[in-house]
Design a protein around this motif. Structure first.
Motif, short mmCIF file in Angstrom:
data_model
loop_
_atom_site.label_atom_id
_atom_site.label_comp_id
_atom_site.label_asym_id
_atom_site.label_seq_id
_atom_site.Cartn_x
_atom_site.Cartn_y
_atom_site.Cartn_z
N ASP A 1 -6.96 -8.12 -8.15
CA ASP A 1 -6.62 -6.93 -7.37
C ASP A 1 -7.46 -6.84 -6.11
OD1 ASP A 1 -8.87 -6.49 -8.90
OD2 ASP A 1 -8.29 -4.49 -9.59
N GLU A 2 -8.70 -7.34 -6.17
CA GLU A 2 -9.54 -7.38 -4.97
C GLU A 2 -8.96 -8.32 -3.93
OE1 GLU A 2 -11.61 -6.62 -2.24
OE2 GLU A 2 -12.71 -5.81 -3.94
N TRP A 3 -8.56 -9.51 -4.37
CA TRP A 3 -8.03 -10.49 -3.41
C TRP A 3 -6.65 -10.04 -2.91
CZ3 TRP A 3 -12.65 -11.44 -3.63
CH2 TRP A 3 -13.33 -11.86 -4.76
N ASP A 4 -5.91 -9.29 -3.73
CA ASP A 4 -4.67 -8.67 -3.25
C ASP A 4 -4.96 -7.74 -2.06
OD1 ASP A 4 -2.79 -9.79 -5.02
OD2 ASP A 4 -3.12 -8.25 -6.52
N LEU A 5 -5.94 -6.89 -2.25
CA LEU A 5 -6.31 -5.95 -1.20
C LEU A 5 -6.75 -6.69 0.06
CD1 LEU A 5 -7.07 -3.15 -0.09
CD2 LEU A 5 -9.22 -3.31 -1.37
N ASP A 6 -7.59 -7.69 -0.11
CA ASP A 6 -8.14 -8.42 1.04
C ASP A 6 -7.06 -9.12 1.85
OD1 ASP A 6 -10.57 -7.58 0.15
OD2 ASP A 6 -11.32 -9.55 -0.42
N GLY B 1 -6.61 5.92 0.59
CA GLY B 1 -6.72 4.48 0.54
C GLY B 1 -5.47 3.73 0.94
N ALA B 2 -5.35 2.52 0.37
CA ALA B 2 -4.27 1.62 0.75
C ALA B 2 -3.28 1.44 -0.39
CB ALA B 2 -4.85 0.26 1.15
N ASN B 3 -2.04 1.24 -0.03
CA ASN B 3 -0.97 0.98 -0.99
C ASN B 3 -0.88 -0.53 -1.18
OD1 ASN B 3 1.14 2.13 -2.61
ND2 ASN B 3 2.62 1.24 -1.17
N VAL B 4 -1.48 -1.04 -2.25
CA VAL B 4 -1.64 -2.47 -2.47
C VAL B 4 -0.73 -2.92 -3.61
CG1 VAL B 4 -3.28 -4.29 -3.08
CG2 VAL B 4 -4.03 -2.35 -1.70
N TYR B 5 -0.09 -4.06 -3.42
CA TYR B 5 0.74 -4.61 -4.48
C TYR B 5 -0.11 -5.48 -5.41
CZ TYR B 5 4.98 -2.74 -2.54
OH TYR B 5 5.95 -1.86 -2.11
N VAL B 6 -0.16 -5.09 -6.68
CA VAL B 6 -0.91 -5.79 -7.72
C VAL B 6 0.06 -6.15 -8.83
CG1 VAL B 6 -2.82 -5.64 -9.35
CG2 VAL B 6 -3.00 -4.50 -7.12
N ASP B 7 0.15 -7.41 -9.15
CA ASP B 7 1.11 -7.88 -10.16
C ASP B 7 2.53 -7.41 -9.85
OD1 ASP B 7 -0.80 -9.26 -11.64
OD2 ASP B 7 -1.30 -7.49 -12.84
#
Length: 582
Positions: A280-285, A462-468
């Motif tokens: 999830d961290e690398w998704d955000l990055d 925050g940010a809307n991040v795609y995780v899985d």
């Protein structure tokens, strides 16, 4: 300003004040016999609140990273200042990796001497990095204890079994001055991921306090204006583990936000790992560096084996020795006292200095526990003793703190507050760089002041991040750092990739309208105040205004400079036939 840490030894008072939970605050234990040995900067690392399980089994195989002392260190420091000072004859110039190696890398004779010693101790798989700053080698615990005159014990700590050198690391006196530190003798020192999730808020008086922003929302809020997308600039992310899903999530996010698919290369550094705990961290990055940039020429994801200091040092070094990305983001960190104890601080600082001399910039999260260390390896409270994060505290890294972003009803910028978790403070071990002189308020300590800049980090904005494959709302200075990277990539493309190392230039334009001066809120214990402060540094970017400001300060160029060559072919792995990077 020195690349070396300010103190060669920790005083008792400093140790008491700076020691994070999990590390003993005493001086390194004394060796029984150090005749004909000289100390490296790898000190004893004895975990507290842990149970000593006795010696690490003699046959346990470990990989160590030996950091070597560069040549003419003071000359490199002066060169970085010269190329970063408007009016200097060298202003705007940069080194190539081959020029760095010819002038500043450890000599071939030094490398040969260290390599011969490692071979004599039975170590194997000995590899020298291209810039000759690092040598990696593999050996058993017994061989390493003998080679470095130390002792390695096992510990049960926070539910996991770790190992650590309970004595300092030494090398024979014949190698005195050649070896900076020996990394990999402990895996108790690890980077942590400052990733935050939203918490309920009762605030109702703010103009617009959304649950999350997508990339276009950040473009509007931070006033991208006519600043071009970063189509001429290569960027990098530092990661760990299996990134298969991360790449898939990046493509999902790009499609969801109608963004172009960026070309990418995963550069494997060391042994590949199946770990997905940081995905999830690398998704955000990846999503919010390229998303804030709009597009990039190429995304390099440096992927190492673990978050231990030794593995992280290798991927930082690969970033510098390849010199294919103009800037990168490290959305992780640890209490700088850990990096000081195991010696990775000095090793990494050499690498960051090479990168700066080559015109590369590394952004790093300032942390999510205010002016304190986290007690546990998780984001947020509880917080322990006062300390700042490394690598954010390195002089040659741009530390990115956190804000709460508030927008108007149309999505434009209204104001920012210092986010309560944003990291900041004064380094105990890293000297203040010259560009902070006269800007950072004086304190009882003369170390680097953090953060340098700040961007949105509050998970409630925050940010809307795609995780899985599904969107999640996340924040933390893990968000702030890639946002800053995306902005810088745009500025680099707008100025033909000739801006160079960011920190001196950003401080050089201090007081301009390129920054939002954040004067509200506090990060605990530091309040936001007019001007530079320990909560938000110089402030956050007004991108369009900063792009105009850079026109006045950036080195003059007669023709656009192309983006660096992309190197290995884009894809989920290095080009066929390539080997894991040493």
């Amino acid at each position: 300003m020195k690349l070396r840490s300010k103190y060669l030894r920790v005083t008792a008072a400093t140790a008491l004040l700076a020691t994070p939970i999990g590390v003993m605050g005493s001086m390194p234990t004394a060796q029984a016999d150090t005749t004909n040995w000289v100390a490296t900067h790898t000190q004893a690392f004895v975990p507290t609140n842990a149970t000593n399980l006795g010696s690490l089994p003699a046959s346990t195989e470990l990989t160590v990273v030996i950091g070597l002392q560069m040549q003419n260190q003071s000359g490199l420091e002066q060169y970085i200042q010269d190329i970063s000072t408007p009016g200097n004859a060298l202003y705007g110039q940069t080194l190539t990796p081959s020029q760095f190696e010819a002038t500043y890398s450890p000599s071939s004779s030094t490398v040969d001497a260290v390599t011969s010693y490692l071979e004599s101790q039975g170590l194997s798989n000995i590899q020298v990095s291209a810039n000759r700053l690092l040598i990696t080698a593999t050996g058993t615990a017994q061989q390493l204890e003998s080679a470095f005159n130390t002792q390695i014990d096992q510990f049960s700590m926070n539910g996991r079994t770790v190992y650590a050198n309970v004595d300092p690391a030494y090398v024979p006196s014949s190698l005195g001055g050649a070896v900076v530190a020996v990394l990999g003798l402990t895996n108790a020192a690890q980077m942590q991921l400052p990733l935050a999730t939203p918490t309920p808020t009762t605030s109702t008086s703010l103009p617009n306090y959304p649950a999350s922003y997508n990339p276009q929302g950040f473009w509007k809020a931070y006033n991208i204006g006519n600043t071009p997308q970063a189509t001429g600039t290569n960027i990098a992310i530092f990661a760990e583990g299996n990134l298969t899903q991360v790449v898939q999530d990046l493509r999902t996010e790009e499609a969801a936000n109608q963004l172009p698919q960026v070309p990418y290369t995963i550069v494997q550094v060391g042994i590949a790992s199946n770990d997905t705990s940081g995905a999830d961290e690398w998704d955000l990055d990846t999503q919010y560096s390229t998303g804030m940039a709009g597009n990039v020429a190429h995304l390099y994801i440096y992927d190492t084996t673990s978050l231990t200091d030794s593995d992280i040092a290798r991927e930082f070094n690969k970033f510098a020795e390849q010199d294919v990305a103009k800037a990168g983001s490290a959305s992780f960190g640890e209490c700088e006292y850990d990096a000081y104890l195991d010696g990775s601080m000095l090793v990494d600082d050499e690498v960051f200095a090479e990168a700066a001399a080559q015109g590369q910039t590394t952004f790093a999260s300032a942390g999510d526990t205010g002016g304190f260390c986290a007690v546990t390896p998780t984001n947020g409270v509880p917080a322990g003793v006062p300390d700042v994060n490394y690598p954010a505290s390195s002089p040659y890294v741009v530390a990115v703190g956190g804000t709460t972003l508030i927008t108007n009803s149309d999505g434009s910028y209204d104001e920012e507050l210092a986010w309560t978790g944003g990291g900041g403070g004064t380094s105990y071990f890293e000297s203040a760089p010259y560009w902070q002189n006269g800007i950072v308020p004086p304190t009882t300590n003369v170390g680097k002041g953090l953060p340098d800049i700040a961007m949105d980090a509050d998970p409630n904005s925050g940010a809307n991040v795609y995780v899985d494959g599904s969107p999640e709302v996340v924040g933390g200075t893990s968000l702030a750092s890639p946002l800053a990277l995306g902005v810088w990539a745009r500025l680099e493309t707008s100025h033909n990739n000739q801006l160079g190392f960011a920190a001196p230039l950003l401080y050089g334009v201090y007081g301009s309208d390129g920054f939002h001066d954040i004067t509200l809120g506090d990060s605990g214990p530091y309040p936001a105040t007019p001007g530079w402060d320990f909560a938000t540094g110089l402030g956050s970017f007004d991108v369009s205004n900063m792009n105009t400001v850079m026109d006045q300060y950036a080195p003059m160029q007669t023709a656009p400079a192309p983006a660096p060559a992309p190197g290995p072919a884009p894809g989920p792995a290095p080009a066929p036939g390539s080997q894991p990077a040493p």
